[in-house]
Write an enzyme that holds these catalytic residues in place. Structure first.
Site, mmCIF file in Angstrom:
data_model
loop_
_atom_site.group_PDB
_atom_site.id
_atom_site.type_symbol
_atom_site.label_atom_id
_atom_site.label_comp_id
_atom_site.label_asym_id
_atom_site.label_seq_id
_atom_site.Cartn_x
_atom_site.Cartn_y
_atom_site.Cartn_z
ATOM 1 N N ALA A 1 38.097 -48.828 34.990
ATOM 2 C CA ALA A 1 37.527 -49.899 35.640
ATOM 3 C C ALA A 1 36.986 -51.098 34.734
ATOM 4 O O ALA A 1 35.983 -51.153 34.079
ATOM 5 C CB ALA A 1 36.226 -49.401 36.415
ATOM 6 N N ALA B 1 28.211 -53.772 33.016
ATOM 7 C CA ALA B 1 28.797 -52.672 32.951
ATOM 8 C C ALA B 1 28.867 -52.350 34.519
ATOM 9 O O ALA B 1 28.904 -53.226 35.276
ATOM 10 C CB ALA B 1 27.921 -51.558 32.397
ATOM 11 N N ASN B 2 29.890 -51.445 34.863
ATOM 12 C CA ASN B 2 29.926 -51.130 36.312
ATOM 13 C C ASN B 2 29.783 -49.183 36.445
ATOM 14 O O ASN B 2 29.583 -48.747 35.355
ATOM 15 C CB ASN B 2 31.517 -51.557 36.435
ATOM 16 C CG ASN B 2 32.457 -50.714 36.024
ATOM 17 O OD1 ASN B 2 32.666 -49.483 35.991
ATOM 18 N ND2 ASN B 2 33.169 -51.681 35.144
ATOM 19 N N ARG B 3 29.935 -49.079 37.661
ATOM 20 C CA ARG B 3 29.566 -47.700 37.955
ATOM 21 C C ARG B 3 30.566 -46.585 37.893
ATOM 22 O O ARG B 3 30.574 -45.590 38.243
ATOM 23 C CB ARG B 3 29.107 -47.609 39.388
ATOM 24 C CG ARG B 3 27.818 -48.310 39.434
ATOM 25 C CD ARG B 3 27.317 -48.108 41.027
ATOM 26 N NE ARG B 3 26.170 -48.994 41.358
ATOM 27 C CZ ARG B 3 24.827 -48.831 41.131
ATOM 28 N NH1 ARG B 3 24.530 -47.712 40.297
ATOM 29 N NH2 ARG B 3 23.943 -49.835 41.355
#
Ligand code: C5P
Length: 223
Positions: free
Chosen positions: A95, A29-31
Site C-alpha cells: 500500500a 502512514a496507512n493501515r
C-alpha cells in the site's frame, strides 16, 4: 513432498505500507498490515521460487525462506524493486503512499507562534506502473492489487489499463469489510479478458491459490 510449480523462478513481492517522512520523528502512514503480501511471498517460496520481499514498516515476522529488503518510503521501495529485478513474476501488494511531503524537515517541527505547519504534498512514483511499462526487462507476469472502498471491479479495470499490468487482484477494504489488518480477504481477479470472483478465504489461502494461478499462467516460459 509439496509440488514446486515455481521452482527456478524469481519472484518479487512488495508488501506493507510506506512511511513518508514529515520530520525526523513524524511520518505519513496507512493501515496496511503487510499480511497479504507477506503470505504471498511465503507461498511463492513454498512453491519453490527464489523470492525477494520488499517490505515497508510492518509488525509481522519475516516469512521463512525469503530474502527480505526493508524500506520506509515509496522512493526507497522503488529503488529496492529496481535492484531486485529481473524477475519472472512481480507482485505489487504494498500500500504505497500516493503522496509524500515535498520537503521533509531536517529537524523536528516545533509548536509555536506560527501556528500549525502546512504540509505540501507531491505525488510519489507509481512503482507498479514503472515496472509494468518497462521497455526492457519487464517481468513476464506483473500483478497489481486494488484496494478500494467502492466500485471495486470498475476501479480495478481502469487500474489495469492505466498501469499496464497483466492482472489486478481487487479487494474491498471498506471499514466494515475487516480486510485491512484482518486475517481474511475476499478478492476478485481482474484481467483484460475477464473478472473472476473468489469466495472469502484466509489471507494464507488466498496467497496459495494466487500463487498456483500465477504458476499456471507462467507455464513453461522462463525470463
Ligand atoms: O493506484 P493504487 O494505489 O490504487 O494502485 C494499487 C496498486 O499499485 C498496488 O498494486 C500497489 O502496490 C501499486 N502502487 C505502486 N506504487 C504506487 C502506488 C501504487 O506500486 N505509488
Amino acid at each position: 513432498d509439496r509440488p514446486q510449480p515455481l521452482k527456478g523462478r524469481r519472484v518479487l513481492v512488495t508488501s506493507g505500507p510506506t512511511h513518508e517522512p514529515i520530520d525526523p520523528v513524524r511520518v505519513l502512514a496507512n493501515r496496511s498490515s503487510g499480511r497479504q503480501g507477506h503470505a504471498l511471498a511465503a507461498a511463492a517460496a513454498a512453491a519453490g521460487a527464489e523470492v525477494t520481499l520488499v517490505s515497508g514498516p510492518v509488525s509481522i515476522p519475516d516469512p521463512a525462506g525469503v530474502r527480505v529488503v526493508k524500506v520506509e518510503s515509496a522512493r526507497e521501495m522503488q529503488a529496492a524493486v529496481d535492484a531486485a529485478l529481473p524477475a519472472d513474476l512481480a507482485i505489487f501488494a504494498a500500500a504505497v503512499a500516493d503522496w509524500r511531503v515535498e520537503a521533509d524537515s531536517a529537524q523536528k517541527i516545533k509548536k509555536g507562534a506560527g501556528g500549525p505547519p502546512t504540509l505540501t504534498l507531491v505525488e510519489n512514483p507509481d512503482i507498479l506502473a514503472g515496472v509494468a511499462r518497462r521497455a526492457e526487462g519487464r517481468p513476464p507476469l506483473v500483478v497489481g492489487f486494488a484496494a478500494e472502498t467502492e466500485n471495486v471491479i470498475e476501479h480495478a479495470r481502469s487500474k489495469l489499463a492505466r498501469k499496464g499490468c497483466d492482472l489486478i487482484v481487487a479487494n474491498d477494504v471498506s471499514p466494515d469489510s475487516g480486510v485491512m489488518g484482518g486475517d481474511r480477504n475476499t478478492v476478485a481477479l481482474v484481467s483484460a479478458e475477464e473478472v473472476e470472483r473468489w469466495d472469502a478465504m484466509s489471507k494464507q489461502a488466498v496467497a496459495e491459490a494466487l500463487v498456483a494461478r500465477f504458476a499456471a499462467l507462467l507455464g513453461g516460459t522462463s525470463a
